[in-house]
Design a protein around this motif. Sequence first.
Motif, PDB file in Angstrom:
ATOM      1  N   GLN A   2       0.870  -1.096   0.051  1.00 36.87           N
ATOM      2  CA  GLN A   2      -0.084  -0.011   0.207  1.00 36.87           C
ATOM      3  C   GLN A   2       0.964   1.250  -0.192  1.00 36.87           C
ATOM      4  O   GLN A   2       1.846   1.370   0.883  1.00 36.87           O
ATOM      5  CB  GLN A   2      -0.845  -0.109   1.190  1.00 36.87           C
ATOM      6  CG  GLN A   2      -1.838  -1.068   1.105  1.00 36.87           C
ATOM      7  CD  GLN A   2      -2.561  -0.951   2.395  1.00 36.87           C
ATOM      8  OE1 GLN A   2      -2.377  -1.776   3.697  1.00 36.87           O
ATOM      9  NE2 GLN A   2      -3.872  -0.316   2.591  1.00 36.87           N
ATOM     10  N   VAL A  13      -4.457   2.586   8.384  1.00 38.09           N
ATOM     11  CA  VAL A  13      -3.644   1.264   7.700  1.00 38.09           C
ATOM     12  C   VAL A  13      -2.722   0.948   8.941  1.00 38.09           C
ATOM     13  O   VAL A  13      -2.578  -0.382   9.097  1.00 38.09           O
ATOM     14  CB  VAL A  13      -3.086   1.688   6.545  1.00 38.09           C
ATOM     15  CG1 VAL A  13      -2.050   0.585   6.320  1.00 38.09           C
ATOM     16  CG2 VAL A  13      -3.975   1.704   5.601  1.00 38.09           C
ATOM     17  N   ILE A  49       7.040  -0.802   7.352  1.00 44.32           N
ATOM     18  CA  ILE A  49       6.833   0.302   6.666  1.00 44.32           C
ATOM     19  C   ILE A  49       7.955   1.249   6.300  1.00 44.32           C
ATOM     20  O   ILE A  49       8.901   1.225   6.989  1.00 44.32           O
ATOM     21  CB  ILE A  49       5.900   1.355   7.739  1.00 44.32           C
ATOM     22  CG1 ILE A  49       4.668   0.735   8.248  1.00 44.32           C
ATOM     23  CG2 ILE A  49       5.510   2.581   7.191  1.00 44.32           C
ATOM     24  CD1 ILE A  49       4.017   1.409   9.484  1.00 44.32           C
ATOM     25  N   VAL A  86       4.120  -1.265   3.582  1.00 46.81           N
ATOM     26  CA  VAL A  86       3.226  -0.123   3.492  1.00 46.81           C
ATOM     27  C   VAL A  86       4.488   0.983   3.148  1.00 46.81           C
ATOM     28  O   VAL A  86       5.379   0.967   3.759  1.00 46.81           O
ATOM     29  CB  VAL A  86       2.739   0.567   4.709  1.00 46.81           C
ATOM     30  CG1 VAL A  86       2.141   1.926   4.718  1.00 46.81           C
ATOM     31  CG2 VAL A  86       1.401  -0.290   5.147  1.00 46.81           C
TER      32      VAL A  86
END
Length: 294
Positions: A2, A13, A49, A86
Amino acid sequence: MQVIDNIAELRSVRGALQGRIGLVPTMGYLHEGHLSLVRAARAENDAVIATIFINPTQFSAHEDLSTYPRDMPHDLAMLEAEGVNVVFTPTPEMMYPPRYQTYVSVEQVTQGREGATRPEHFRGVTTIVSKLFNLTQPDTAYFGQKDAQQVVVIRQMVRDLNFPLQIFVCPITREHDGLAMSSRNVYLNETERQAATALSRAWQAAGALYEQGTRDPDALRQAAETIIKAEPLAQLDYISLAHANTLEEATAPSNTPLLLSLAAQVGKPRLLDNCLLPLSLNTREGATKTLGIG
């Protein structure tokens, strides 16, 4: 994977991610050095992330903010191939909205070296990193040893502000000839690229002396300086030999771990390199245990 460009969606998220979360903050234009951080995070966490943000507050007026290399599509493809979950890609206006006026400053360990050459740099670094920690709430965060003073500064901030996370320091990733990988290496022409190896040759010369038993700080600095000054295309900015945990300059022979760091202008880019002494500390475990723990 994402890709998120706004804070509200990131918070949503992040709230849905389960397990241990690793964070890899970057300014983009990724290379193998960045990917080594991503791979470490991927191996040790349930989700990763990454952030891509060219942070304007860590650039001085004379620096290369407007021309800093960018290639977002390529960066995203590389991160997706590495299994990142992410990627947060905010704009400067999002991170520093109108009337923004709050900054994070770390004092002693920001002095000297990069702090002397770029007085506002670390205030920008600590402010954006603290914001990213707040937004992503990671359990672990990964930084490269190439920016060794930055590592010490961030660890000081984490300790002082009680961020509930661990900082891991990954070794410098180098080209085949020893040049530390950097997004700014793209600025070098062929002749400058060869000259830039003076930085790695400089710390290798000092490191060899150290391994042979030399502990005199001036002799170790001089060994590195001689190599840099012998290269006509390299303009030396600084050579520092400091205690690795406090960044206090070494003034007397010592067997405590030291950080030899140097910066030089080669053509357009200003390049950094460093090594820990003893040289055996230039591993992830050695750097993580040694840099900034005093």
